[in-house]
Design an enzyme around this catalytic site. Structure first.
Site, mmCIF file in Angstrom:
data_model
loop_
_atom_site.group_PDB
_atom_site.id
_atom_site.type_symbol
_atom_site.label_atom_id
_atom_site.label_comp_id
_atom_site.label_asym_id
_atom_site.label_seq_id
_atom_site.Cartn_x
_atom_site.Cartn_y
_atom_site.Cartn_z
ATOM 1 N N CYS A 158 -4.935 51.481 25.335
ATOM 2 C CA CYS A 158 -5.885 50.377 25.180
ATOM 3 C C CYS A 158 -5.411 49.187 26.004
ATOM 4 C CB CYS A 158 -5.986 49.941 23.716
ATOM 5 S SG CYS A 158 -6.477 51.246 22.572
ATOM 6 N N HIS A 209 -6.716 46.026 28.250
ATOM 7 C CA HIS A 209 -6.768 44.854 27.372
ATOM 8 C C HIS A 209 -5.366 44.394 26.987
ATOM 9 C CE1 HIS A 209 -11.128 45.163 26.939
ATOM 10 N NE2 HIS A 209 -10.972 46.453 26.783
ATOM 11 N N ARG A 224 -17.996 51.670 19.812
ATOM 12 C CA ARG A 224 -17.232 50.968 20.852
ATOM 13 C C ARG A 224 -15.880 51.648 21.062
ATOM 14 N NH1 ARG A 224 -17.651 49.108 25.430
ATOM 15 N NH2 ARG A 224 -16.332 50.928 25.549
ATOM 16 N N CYS A 282 -14.433 53.754 24.233
ATOM 17 C CA CYS A 282 -13.185 53.333 24.892
ATOM 18 C C CYS A 282 -12.278 54.545 25.097
ATOM 19 C CB CYS A 282 -12.466 52.280 24.056
ATOM 20 S SG CYS A 282 -13.084 50.608 24.307
#
Lengths: 154, 271, 201, 106
Positions: free
Chosen positions: B180, B184, B228, B232
């Site tokens: 992730c 991010h 979401r 991802c």
């Protein structure tokens, strides 16, 4: 003729205007003529305008188009249009690069302010042309909207 | 007079070649998006799903012909107000930490008698169908509009979920070596034109929560955080996480706790 | 008075210590949970959850492994790069631009590899304004750095396996995992290295 | 079939700021479904707003309007207690009318 004045068509506008008026007269209670198939199916803005009887247009700074310079997503582009031209009766929108550029006409002659907010699909970066009808004349303004690619493209 | 009549439509704007600037701070593209964000949120099709979700919440449905009005979202049976802003949380009756959608699905199974396998079959919105849990979570989320995010940290399982979620967030694997945090994990970056918030920082973590559930302009469908995160992981080149699984609740615990204290504005609109 | 405040301090210190001390490693819990919760879909099997050597080193050391570890693994990765047998590294930049534009490939929704996702993270050609900023700008890549054979090899190798040059780089290993073919990597190399490519104008 | 609209009207003096959300797929006729078949054109063609039964705003639109359309316009001469109705009709003949009573401005 004023040099600022832009005329669109070689001929036939008188006929178009007449047709538009005729249709409007046939449908009392509704300001717009019948849904203009010819205009909506036109593949260019000029053909659509011809079909709508918009013979000649004048550039005007009194049409305020608020739309993003760069749209976050071409599927939903918010556009606010305000006409400051006295006697505005209708607001028409053309997305010039769309396969069918004519997006619609908003009749504000029967008790609405000369304003409309819409959200439209813009397939690729395109000029958004607004034509305002006022006092039997047509005024126009253009705003360029750039469509970007967001996300991962997958 | 007629010399001017020859003109075709004048393509008034000769598109100036757009020359990208290499370094952009602050990002003018993102600033332009933000300018219109408020307008988009003011009239948000998400409201259509909120209305539908409320109907579903009150209706007697499922094999047990029951409504969800006795569903305990953590603040007691039937209390919806403020519940979304205080999830994920530990639920003793389920023995695990659950995010809002996981809890709603749990209630649909236990109170209404729906089969989890059926609900998990096609859990995400398409152009032709919005699954009930998506509308329901939109309704539930809307009842926390204007409230502060306050995901609880009191229970050991909540603290463990946070730490486990954090470890999942930083775990690099798969075909592209992504975690992730690959996208991010640092400030001020973007993918294409899409800004990438750094959710490891409290002031940016709110952006993982804000706007969800969200009406997505792409496709024009309503999506929840379950979608979401699923998408991802798809783009992270991972296999697929189970719908409402503990992995997703743990990850949502990490993200939400990081966002604690910020005001939640209700269901939003997303690109 | 002094005693009391010292006592308070001691308690506070003990409390802080208990909070800060043995930071339990939650990575095994995380992996166990993921292995329980994930399932294979399309081309994305659950084996993708397992770390390879590079991933393990980067995960263990928060992307900052000790020099010796990094050196050893980078050397291994470098040795795995197969340069084209014909010795030609430059393909067709036009096709390279298309590959750079595509963000598809290796997802469960894909059939296999596809594009390079390059614009997702890099500025490259002058005409594409929708570019990401996760990686450095590659605009005028060769114009600024030179067109030499060694730079060509570096570009091809970096696309093939970015981890051979920087162990915990966020860039995928396109050749190493078979996400791009030799021909595609040549085309991308041309996009950056061909003097005729718009990138170098 | 057609789902309810969501209409909001806010009075500012004698002008009602009207905002309407409509549930409609607004299919362009160019999209393919999962099976690869073109989804036929399906879009709202006309919109009419009436204040106490009298048309005050109308529009003809194309499939370029976004899915789940949002429109806003401003009606003159409105006051609290007035009935505002909005009607849309799509190219298949499907119709929907919803209405609200305008409330005093804040």
């Amino acid at each position: 003729m004023q040099s600022t004045r832009r005329n669109l068509l070689k001929a036939g506008w008188g006929l178009g205007l007449l047709a538009a008026f005729g249709a409007a007269l046939l449908k009392p209670g509704r300001a717009l003529a019948a849904w203009n198939k010819g205009a909506f199916e036109a593949k260019s803005a000029i053909d659509a305008m011809r079909a709508l009887g918009m013979s000649s247009t004048e550039e005007s700074k009194d049409i305020v188009i608020r739309a993003p310079d760069i749209a976050e997503n071409g599927a939903v582009v918010p556009i606010d249009i305000t006409s400051n031209i006295p006697g505005t009766t209708a607001i028409s929108v053309f997305i010039e690069k769309n396969p069918f550029p004519y997006a619609g006409t908003f009749d504000v002659s029967q008790g609405a302010m000369p304003f409309v907010h819409i959200r439209v699909k813009i397939g690729e970066s395109s000029p958004v042309r607004v034509v305002v009808a006022a006092g039997g004349r047509y005024f126009t303004s253009v705003k360029e909207v750039k469509v970007t690619i967001g996300g991962c493209g997958g | 007079m007629k010399q001017a009549l020859v003109l075709g439509i004048v393509v008034a704007v000769a598109a100036a070649p757009w020359l990208p600037a290499a370094a952009q701070t602050p990002d003018p593209t993102a600033a332009e998006f933000d300018k219109f964000r408020e307008i988009m949120e003011q009239d948000n099709p998400a409201e259509l799903f909120e209305v539908k979700g409320e109907e579903l919440w009150r209706a007697r449905r499922g094999p047990k012909n029951a409504s969800l009005e006795r569903c305990d979202l953590g603040l007691g049976p039937g209390v919806v107000q403020g519940a979304y802003a205080q999830m994920p949380r530990y639920f003793a009756d389920a023995g695990r930490v659950m995010d809002a959608e996981a809890r709603i699905v749990h209630c649909m199974v236990t109170l209404q008698g729906f089969k989890f396998e059926e609900l998990a079959k096609q859990p995400f919105s398409s152009l032709v169908r919005t699954p009930d849990p998506v509308s329901l979570v939109t309704y539930v989320a809307a009842q926390s509009r204007g409230m502060k995010i306050a995901a609880p940290r009191g229970h050991p399982k909540e603290r463990a979920a946070y730490e486990t979620g954090k470890a999942i967030y930083f775990y690099r694997a798969g075909a592209f070596d992504f975690s992730c945090a690959s996208c991010h994990g640092v400030d001020g970056k973007r993918i294409r034109t899409q800004p990438l918030p750094n959710f490891t920082k409290p002031e940016q973590a709110i952006r993982a929560v804000q706007g969800w559930p969200g009406y997505r302009m792409t496709g024009g469908v309503m999506h929840s955080l379950q979608w979401r995160l699923n998408d991802c992981f798809r783009q992270q080149r991972f296999p697929e996480p189970g719908y409402t699984s503990e992995t997703l609740s743990a990850l949502l615990t990490y993200l939400t706790v990081n966002a604690n204290g910020h005001v939640y504005r209700g269901p939003g609109i997303k690109r | 008075m002094r005693l009391a405040s010292a006592g308070v301090l001691a308690i506070a210190a003990a409390f802080l210590a208990s909070c800060a001390t043995p930071q339990r490693d939650y990575r095994p819990d995380a992996l166990a949970m993921m292995k329980r919760d994930f399932h294979a879909r399309g081309i994305a099997g659950v084996d993708r959850l397992n770390e390879d050597g590079v991933q393990a080193a980067c995960n263990k050391h928060a992307d900052d492994p000790p020099q010796a570890v990094a050196d050893k693994l980078q050397k291994e990765q470098l040795a795995g790069i197969n340069l084209p047998a014909d010795g030609k590294l430059l393909g067709d930049w036009k096709s390279g631009e298309k590959i750079a534009q595509s963000g598809r490939g290796m997802m469960w929704s894909d059939k296999g590899g596809d594009g390079g996702s390059c614009y997702n993270c890099h500025q490259i050609g002058p005409r594409e304004s929708s570019f990401g900023t996760v990686g450095p700008s590659l605009y005028q890549f060769a114009k600024l750095r030179g067109y030499g054979a060694d730079i060509q090899r570096y570009v091809y190798g970096k696309i093939y396996n970015a981890k051979a040059y920087s162990l915990c780089s966020q860039m995928p290993r396109f050749g190493h995992v078979g996400a791009l073919t030799e021909g595609q990597m040549k085309d991308l190399t041309a996009l950056l290295m061909d003097p005729a490519s718009p990138v170098n104008q | 079939m057609a789902e309810p609209m969501k209409i909001r009207a806010t009075l500012q003096g004698d002008v009602a700021d009207v905002r309407v959300l409509m549930a409609h797929p607004m299919e362009t006729g160019q999209r393919k479904d999962a099976a690869g078949k073109l989804v036929p054109l399906h879009f709202i063609q006309s919109i009419t707003a009436q204040l106490n039964g009298k048309t005050v705003f109308s529009a003809d639109v194309s499939q370029a309007v976004s899915r789940n359309p949002v429109f806003a316009f401003k009606v003159k001469g409105a006051k609290a207690g007035d009935k505002l109705s909005v009607t849309w009709q799509d190219n298949t003949g499907d119709k929907r009318t919803d209405e609200l009573v305008i409330r005093a401005g804040s």
